[in-house]
Design a protein around this motif. Structure first.
Motif, mmCIF file in Angstrom:
data_model
loop_
_atom_site.group_PDB
_atom_site.id
_atom_site.type_symbol
_atom_site.label_atom_id
_atom_site.label_comp_id
_atom_site.label_asym_id
_atom_site.label_seq_id
_atom_site.Cartn_x
_atom_site.Cartn_y
_atom_site.Cartn_z
ATOM 1 N N ILE A 344 0.765 -1.142 0.287
ATOM 2 C CA ILE A 344 0.472 0.310 -0.377
ATOM 3 C C ILE A 344 1.013 1.236 -0.124
ATOM 4 O O ILE A 344 1.752 1.205 0.740
ATOM 5 C CB ILE A 344 -1.109 -0.121 1.354
ATOM 6 C CG1 ILE A 344 -2.284 -1.409 1.381
ATOM 7 C CG2 ILE A 344 -1.211 1.253 1.451
ATOM 8 C CD1 ILE A 344 -2.663 -1.814 2.436
ATOM 9 N N TYR A 345 1.403 1.754 -1.273
ATOM 10 C CA TYR A 345 1.826 3.032 -1.205
ATOM 11 C C TYR A 345 0.492 4.269 -1.326
ATOM 12 O O TYR A 345 -1.030 4.823 -1.627
ATOM 13 C CB TYR A 345 2.603 2.403 -2.365
ATOM 14 C CG TYR A 345 3.391 2.309 -2.992
ATOM 15 C CD1 TYR A 345 4.961 2.749 -2.400
ATOM 16 C CD2 TYR A 345 3.787 0.935 -3.316
ATOM 17 C CE1 TYR A 345 5.891 2.073 -2.290
ATOM 18 C CE2 TYR A 345 5.573 0.973 -2.894
ATOM 19 C CZ TYR A 345 5.736 0.628 -2.768
ATOM 20 O OH TYR A 345 7.073 0.296 -2.646
ATOM 21 N N ALA A 346 0.964 5.724 -0.945
ATOM 22 C CA ALA A 346 0.532 7.121 -1.107
ATOM 23 C C ALA A 346 1.249 7.263 -2.420
ATOM 24 O O ALA A 346 3.010 7.440 -2.332
ATOM 25 C CB ALA A 346 1.205 7.296 -0.201
ATOM 26 N N GLU A 347 0.564 7.343 -3.159
ATOM 27 C CA GLU A 347 0.224 7.208 -4.567
ATOM 28 C C GLU A 347 -0.364 7.318 -5.461
ATOM 29 O O GLU A 347 -1.747 6.848 -5.400
ATOM 30 C CB GLU A 347 1.582 6.001 -5.561
ATOM 31 C CG GLU A 347 1.275 4.744 -5.758
ATOM 32 C CD GLU A 347 1.974 3.641 -6.293
ATOM 33 O OE1 GLU A 347 2.928 3.890 -6.300
ATOM 34 O OE2 GLU A 347 1.592 2.900 -6.144
ATOM 35 N N ASP A 348 -0.465 7.687 -6.628
ATOM 36 C CA ASP A 348 -2.134 8.136 -7.648
ATOM 37 C C ASP A 348 -1.357 7.401 -8.749
ATOM 38 O O ASP A 348 -0.707 7.873 -9.678
ATOM 39 C CB ASP A 348 -1.922 9.877 -7.401
ATOM 40 C CG ASP A 348 -2.977 10.031 -8.310
ATOM 41 O OD1 ASP A 348 -3.879 9.150 -8.616
ATOM 42 O OD2 ASP A 348 -3.682 11.353 -8.410
ATOM 43 N N ALA A 349 -2.431 6.510 -8.722
ATOM 44 C CA ALA A 349 -2.571 5.170 -9.523
ATOM 45 C C ALA A 349 -3.116 5.752 -11.740
ATOM 46 O O ALA A 349 -2.189 6.082 -12.103
ATOM 47 C CB ALA A 349 -3.403 4.019 -9.453
ATOM 48 N N THR A 350 -3.859 6.995 -10.906
ATOM 49 C CA THR A 350 -4.460 7.636 -12.165
ATOM 50 C C THR A 350 -3.441 8.867 -12.978
ATOM 51 O O THR A 350 -3.917 8.929 -14.282
ATOM 52 C CB THR A 350 -6.212 8.228 -11.633
ATOM 53 O OG1 THR A 350 -5.908 8.887 -10.827
ATOM 54 C CG2 THR A 350 -7.081 6.926 -11.019
ATOM 55 N N ARG A 351 -2.878 9.093 -12.276
ATOM 56 C CA ARG A 351 -1.287 9.545 -12.965
ATOM 57 C C ARG A 351 0.035 9.624 -12.736
ATOM 58 O O ARG A 351 0.770 10.080 -12.521
ATOM 59 C CB ARG A 351 -1.727 11.289 -11.827
ATOM 60 C CG ARG A 351 -2.837 12.389 -11.889
ATOM 61 C CD ARG A 351 -2.949 13.433 -11.062
ATOM 62 N NE ARG A 351 -1.742 14.072 -11.445
ATOM 63 C CZ ARG A 351 -1.399 14.724 -9.864
ATOM 64 N NH1 ARG A 351 -1.453 14.979 -9.373
ATOM 65 N NH2 ARG A 351 -0.573 16.165 -10.681
ATOM 66 N N GLY A 352 -0.120 7.514 -13.530
ATOM 67 C CA GLY A 352 0.666 7.441 -13.378
ATOM 68 C C GLY A 352 1.605 7.127 -12.552
ATOM 69 O O GLY A 352 3.188 7.006 -12.319
ATOM 70 N N PHE A 353 1.264 6.567 -11.235
ATOM 71 C CA PHE A 353 1.711 6.369 -9.543
ATOM 72 C C PHE A 353 2.963 7.493 -9.671
ATOM 73 O O PHE A 353 3.382 6.995 -8.849
ATOM 74 C CB PHE A 353 2.441 5.089 -10.551
ATOM 75 C CG PHE A 353 1.717 3.829 -10.709
ATOM 76 C CD1 PHE A 353 0.880 2.959 -9.910
ATOM 77 C CD2 PHE A 353 1.174 3.750 -11.963
ATOM 78 C CE1 PHE A 353 -0.127 2.067 -10.119
ATOM 79 C CE2 PHE A 353 0.675 2.633 -12.666
ATOM 80 C CZ PHE A 353 -0.236 1.726 -11.857
ATOM 81 N N LEU A 354 2.303 8.288 -9.699
ATOM 82 C CA LEU A 354 2.942 9.916 -8.897
ATOM 83 C C LEU A 354 3.096 9.608 -7.342
ATOM 84 O O LEU A 354 2.296 9.689 -7.022
ATOM 85 C CB LEU A 354 2.477 11.399 -9.127
ATOM 86 C CG LEU A 354 2.780 11.312 -10.792
ATOM 87 C CD1 LEU A 354 2.287 12.674 -10.744
ATOM 88 C CD2 LEU A 354 4.360 11.697 -11.247
ATOM 89 N N PRO A 355 4.013 9.420 -6.899
ATOM 90 C CA PRO A 355 4.315 9.625 -5.028
ATOM 91 C C PRO A 355 3.774 10.679 -4.943
ATOM 92 O O PRO A 355 3.600 11.799 -5.277
ATOM 93 C CB PRO A 355 5.960 9.832 -4.828
ATOM 94 C CG PRO A 355 6.310 9.243 -6.038
ATOM 95 C CD PRO A 355 5.191 9.364 -7.651
ATOM 96 N N ALA A 356 3.027 11.062 -3.898
ATOM 97 C CA ALA A 356 1.866 11.448 -3.123
ATOM 98 C C ALA A 356 3.321 11.263 -1.701
ATOM 99 O O ALA A 356 3.541 10.866 -1.236
ATOM 100 C CB ALA A 356 0.811 10.904 -2.798
ATOM 101 N N THR A 357 2.445 12.619 -1.275
ATOM 102 C CA THR A 357 2.598 13.197 0.511
ATOM 103 C C THR A 357 1.132 13.675 1.091
ATOM 104 O O THR A 357 0.269 13.518 1.331
ATOM 105 C CB THR A 357 3.687 14.646 0.426
ATOM 106 O OG1 THR A 357 2.964 14.974 -0.452
ATOM 107 C CG2 THR A 357 4.678 14.019 -0.110
#
Length: 653
Positions: A344-357
């Protein structure tokens, strides 16, 4: 056994090591940076030592400070976890020179396997099959391109140091080789300080199957069966499982024997993983697998092996490092059931899996394992903790075990559907979609599965009327009142014989939503939404009770998906998005590695404008529309989330 150890890592692996050490009666020392001053691993450890500022180069990669902390606290040994210094032979030398024990392999073993090209030459000598390719020292582009033609396209350019998919590029045509090589070198240099690469044949339907090995200081080495890590995106593992689906007795025998042979070839001691690439185009066959690399450390996915063998690998690490022989012989290690691990990652799968904070304002894992299954949550964060831009954005590993693959997969799906995270964008819906994918469920998995199905896997159905109404009730505060049939309790919703209506505004993405909330005579709430959503009342809303309120937002959970609604502050200034429509902002904090356009340049939609490095991965920022660049950020600039990267000229009217 040691009396006290220091853990030269952070997050979930530090917490994982502490739990086993505590069970064995071993005291622990944590280290932490500024960003981790209140982290869970710091609280769990018996002692903690501050080692520097937040950037890893000034804290967790400072071997001198870590060794000094161990000496100052009286620790006898250092456990490196994974990542950071775990595969750095110079750090091992520092540890041993200080009279401490490194809980892992020798510096010589790490050096032997640390560079992929040298490791493959060593494995060839040891009789372990290796994938066809160029593993030489020469790095001239003309030579590398020539070798790629000899191997035959498609080829894979890979950093010879490190792992995790960094510095890796697939190339399908000779015309693309030069640019792919440049990108791989930049990424490898940033991640590992070494821009040298190797070139290998790309296997058309590759399976990534790895074997867990363990050695001691008495010449013994065993395997603990295999793990399948083929479910990957951008060369990074997403869901791992053990055993590998479709594994045949012949292939298992060949792979595990090759893995043990590889470990013995370098007199390996401690936990390690031999990674193989398997050609699954014609099923799993004993003559269609090749050595890729060895990870000379504990792997992130080690819990699935623990679940199917019942062995605590961290305990084995501590025992072997303290001078004991392997606790079990090969014949005593048995395989039972099936296990999955979902990251489970903090990332946006809909935006190319960009890391999130973001701050984890709400964090809830399943209360118990599904029936007839086992579950464990590996995490280093709690509700209220922040996902920092300085480190890997993994929130947790959800690990389940069942009597067979079908039972374990059902348990994984249920556990993901009961996991709730609010405050940062997360990938739980993507993981649930992957777990429900027909090919994945059938065990027909290869490293290209996610890429082929990505559009379907990242798609999230828009919120329906009930979800929006639940968010509106929560945002208004009306939902906090319990429905009642007492007419006197309902009077607060009436004035002079007519219903008092409360208006609530929400925003879902770019969509503004208006909800009108009123109370019915029976005490229930009625929510009327603007088209196209139908009218919903409180009785229906009871089917969607899972939600979280956090500053300026409401998140409604539906299965594994979390729908985030912004609640505008009526006293705040008008939204300034329109004023910024002519600019392109940073999607995350990072370093501008390369700028490909300049002021005055005419660009077209989709044209790469710059490369942003975040969390040691490169992200291409492209033009969102046709236009003319007015200003663009300088190369080498460090930017924060939301920083204007590119400003476009106003279109002429």
């Amino acid at each position: 056994m040691f009396g006290k150890i220091l853990i030269a890592n952070r997050g979930e692996i530090a917490c994982r090591v502490i739990r086993t050490a505590r069970r064995l009666g071993v005291r622990t020392v944590a280290v932490y940076s500024d960003a981790d001053a209140r982290a869970w691993h710091v609280e769990m450890a018996d002692e903690a030592v501050h080692i520097g500022p937040s950037p890893v180069g000034e804290s967790y990669l400072r071997g001198d400070r870590i060794v000094a902390a161990a000496l100052a606290t009286g620790a006898e040994a250092i456990h490196p976890g994974y990542g950071f210094l775990s595969e750095n032979p110079d750090f091992v030398d520092q540890v041993t020179a200080a009279g401490l024990v490194f809980i892992g392999p020798s510096a010589a073993s790490i050096r032997a396997m640390g560079l992929k090209d040298a490791a493959k030459r060593l494995m060839e000598t040891a009789g372990v099959p290796v994938v066809p390719g160029y593993h030489g020292e020469a790095q001239e582009i003309v030579l590398l391109a020539s070798k790629a033609r000899e191997i035959g396209y498609p080829v894979l350019i890979k950093a010879r140091a490190g792992g995790g998919g960094k510095g890796m590029r697939r190339v399908d045509h000779p015309d693309d080789f030069s640019e792919a090589l440049s990108g791989a070198r930049r990424e490898a240099k940033a991640a590992f300080g070494d821009d040298r690469v190797l070139v290998e044949k790309y296997v058309d339907k590759p399976r990534h199957i790895e074997v867990q090995v363990f050695g001691d200081n008495f010449g013994n080495a065993v395997h603990l069966f295999e793990r399948d890590c083929s479910a990957q995106r951008r060369h990074q593992k997403v869901i791992e499982e053990a055993p590998a689906p479709g594994m045949t007795p012949a292939l298992r025998k060949a792979m595990t024997e090759a893995a043990v042979k590889a470990a013995k070839a370098i007199s390996y001691s401690g936990a390690g993983t031999i990674e193989f690439i398997v050609d699954a185009s014609q099923g799993l066959k004993a003559d269609r697998f090749w050595f890729m690399e060895m990870n000379t450390r504990l792997q992130v996915e080690h819990p699935v092996t623990e679940m199917v063998t019942g062995i605590d690998l961290v305990e084995w690490q501590l025992r072997v490092a303290s001078g004991e022989k392997l606790p079990s012989a090969q014949a005593e290690i048995q395989l039972a059931g099936h296990a999955f691990e979902a990251r489970i990652y903090a990332e946006d799968a809909t935006r190319g899996f960009l890391p999130a904070t973001g701050t984890l304002h709400h964090l809830k894992f399943p209360d118990a394992a599904p029936a007839h299954a086992a579950m464990r949550i590996e995490t280093g964060v709690r509700a209220g903790d922040a996902i920092s831009p300085f480190y890997d954005p993994m929130i947790a590993k959800l690990v389940v075990h069942g009597k067979d693959r079908a039972a374990a997969l059902a348990a994984l799906r249920k556990a993901l559907a009961e996991t709730e995270v609010a405050g940062s964008t997360v990938n739980t819906a993507f993981l649930a979609a992957l777990a429900a994918d027909a090919d994945f469920a059938a065990g027909d998995v290869d490293t290209g599965l996610i890429g082929r199905h990505q559009d379907e896997l990242v798609a999230i159905a828009p919120p329906n009327g009930e979800i929006i109404a639940a968010a509106a009730l929560a945002a208004s505060g009306a939902g906090a009142q319990e429905p009642t049939s007492d007419p006197w309790s309902a009077l607060a919703g009436y004035a002079h014989f007519h219903t008092v209506e409360r208006r609530t505004r929400l925003r879902y993405g770019e969509e503004a939503i208006l909800a009108r909330i009123s109370m019915r005579p029976d005490g229930r709430f009625q929510v009327a939404l603007e088209a196209p959503y139908e009218e919903v009342n409180s009785h229906d809303l009871r089917t969607t009770p899972r939600l979280a309120r956090w500053p300026g937002h409401v998140t409604v959970f539906e299965g594994a998906a979390g729908y985030n609604f912004a609640v505008p502050d009526p006293l705040a200034k008008a939204d300034e998005a329109a004023a910024a429509s002519g600019s392109l902002r940073a999607p995350m904090p990072g370093l501008v590695k390369l700028v490909r356009a300049g002021s005055g340049d005419a660009v077209v939609k989709g044209q790469p404008l710059l490369i942003l490095e975040a969390m040691k991965m490169e992200h291409t920022i492209a033009a969102p529309h046709d236009g003319v660049v007015a200003e663009i950020v300088a190369e080498g600039a460090q930017v924060s989330d939301g920083t204007v990267l590119v400003r476009f000229e106003e279109p002429q009217t």
